[in-house]
Design a protein around this motif. Structure first.
Motif, PDB file in Angstrom:
ATOM      1  N   TYR A  34      27.375  33.759   6.712  1.00 25.44           N
ATOM      2  CA  TYR A  34      27.925  34.286   5.461  1.00 25.44           C
ATOM      3  C   TYR A  34      28.813  35.490   5.743  1.00 25.44           C
ATOM      4  N   TRP A  35      29.850  35.637   4.931  1.00 24.12           N
ATOM      5  CA  TRP A  35      30.621  36.884   4.872  1.00 24.12           C
ATOM      6  C   TRP A  35      30.474  37.461   3.468  1.00 24.12           C
ATOM      7  N   TYR A  36      30.090  38.737   3.415  1.00 23.88           N
ATOM      8  CA  TYR A  36      29.991  39.466   2.162  1.00 23.88           C
ATOM      9  C   TYR A  36      30.931  40.663   2.204  1.00 23.88           C
ATOM     10  N   ARG A  37      31.339  41.105   1.019  1.00 25.11           N
ATOM     11  CA  ARG A  37      32.050  42.372   0.898  1.00 25.11           C
ATOM     12  C   ARG A  37      31.253  43.257  -0.051  1.00 25.11           C
ATOM     13  N   GLN A  38      31.167  44.523   0.319  1.00 19.89           N
ATOM     14  CA  GLN A  38      30.469  45.501  -0.505  1.00 19.89           C
ATOM     15  C   GLN A  38      31.426  46.640  -0.809  1.00 19.89           C
ATOM     16  N   LEU A  44      26.534  43.432  -3.138  1.00 17.40           N
ATOM     17  CA  LEU A  44      27.231  42.563  -2.202  1.00 17.40           C
ATOM     18  C   LEU A  44      27.814  41.354  -2.927  1.00 17.40           C
ATOM     19  N   GLN A  45      29.033  41.020  -2.572  1.00 20.00           N
ATOM     20  CA  GLN A  45      29.694  39.849  -3.133  1.00 20.00           C
ATOM     21  C   GLN A  45      29.903  38.832  -2.025  1.00 20.00           C
ATOM     22  N   LEU A  46      29.393  37.619  -2.219  1.00 21.85           N
ATOM     23  CA  LEU A  46      29.562  36.569  -1.223  1.00 21.85           C
ATOM     24  C   LEU A  46      31.006  36.100  -1.217  1.00 21.85           C
ATOM     25  N   TYR A  49      30.839  31.025   3.064  1.00 25.35           N
ATOM     26  CA  TYR A  49      29.556  30.468   3.469  1.00 25.35           C
ATOM     27  C   TYR A  49      29.846  29.291   4.395  1.00 25.35           C
ATOM     28  N   TYR A  89      32.333  45.157   5.067  1.00 34.07           N
ATOM     29  CA  TYR A  89      32.203  43.717   5.262  1.00 34.07           C
ATOM     30  C   TYR A  89      30.967  43.415   6.095  1.00 34.07           C
TER      31      TYR A  89
ATOM     32  N   LYS B 104      23.104  30.244  -3.309  1.00 34.02           N
ATOM     33  CA  LYS B 104      23.540  31.478  -2.685  1.00 34.02           C
ATOM     34  C   LYS B 104      22.676  32.601  -3.236  1.00 34.02           C
ATOM     35  N   THR B 106      22.706  36.140  -5.277  1.00 37.69           N
ATOM     36  CA  THR B 106      23.461  37.042  -6.140  1.00 37.69           C
ATOM     37  C   THR B 106      22.743  38.377  -6.145  1.00 37.69           C
TER      38      THR B 106
END
Lengths: 113, 117
Positions: A34-38, A44-46, A49, A89, B104, B106
């Motif tokens: 997964y890559w998330y951005r905060q 955290l926003q996905l 995936y 990230y 996923k 949230t």
């Protein structure tokens, strides 16, 4: 034991420049990645995936792309960075159906100027 | 749409006291609810999870309570220590927009817990 690496730890880039962030996982096979951005002070926003090599799903429309050239390597890229791409990230992995138990890397702090 | 939110953005607790961090969720179909701890400049760390068919689960010094009637989740930390100072996120499983996989996570926006010595 499993470990996850991200680099670089911090990055300052001008608007319009390209981006490449790398994530590698050790000690496990066929992980979900997964890559998330905060954003600052936010959750955290996905972003992306992946369930396997070459299998990438995007969760939100954006200026970024992801690739998985190897089983345990996940790359986040951009051709031209925007100011709004600034953030923290995070790469994460999980195995099998235990997708809710995700293990996060140390993160990359990206500042776009 | 789904959303996960927190009642309090900050919480200060005296060392040794118990702390309770609350979270509200809206997706009644979530299978799992999870708490993560994030220390400054680091990635989130999994603390504990609870399946939707349970109302309580205990770990080491932590207890998660799930009240599905009011869609409320809480994390209780017993005998807080300075090392408990961090931002705590609740998260819930929700459907993926894309085709691969099923769900996923949230995340909520987080509560900053500060332990006062």
């Amino acid at each position: 034991s499993q470990t996850i690496h991200q680099w670089p730890a911090t990055l300052v880039q001008p608007v319009g420049s390209p981006l490449s962030l790398e994530c590698t996982v050790e000690g496990t096979s066929n992980p979900n990645l997964y890559w998330y951005r905060q954003a600052a002070g936010r959750g955290l926003q996905l972003l992306f995936y992946s369930v396997g090599i070459g299998q990438i799903s995007s969760e939100v429309p954006q200026n970024l792309s992801a690739s998985r050239p190897q089983d345990r390597q996940f790359i986040l890229s951009s051709k031209k960075l925007l100011l709004s791409d600034s953030g923290f990230y995070l790469c994460a992995w999980s195995v099998g159906r235990l997708l809710h138990e995700q293990f996060f890397g140390p993160g990359t702090r990206l500042t776009v100027l | 749409g789904e959303s996960v939110g927190l009642h309090l953005p900050t919480l200060s607790v005296q060392e040794g006291d118990n702390s309770i961090i609350n979270c509200a969720y809206s997706n009644s179909a979530s299978d799992y609810f999870i708490w993560y701890k994030q220390e400054s400049g680091k990635g989130p760390q999994f603390i504990i999870d609870i399946r939707s068919n349970m109302d309580k689960r205990q770990g080491q010094r932590v207890t998660v309570l799930l009240n599905k009637t009011v869609k409320h989740l809480s994390l209780q930390i017993a005998a807080t220590q300075p090392g408990d100072s961090a931002v705590y996120f609740c998260a819930e499983t929700s459907p993926l927009i894309s085709n691969f996989g099923n769900e996923k996570l949230t995340f909520g926006t987080g509560t900053r817990l500060t332990i006062i010595p």
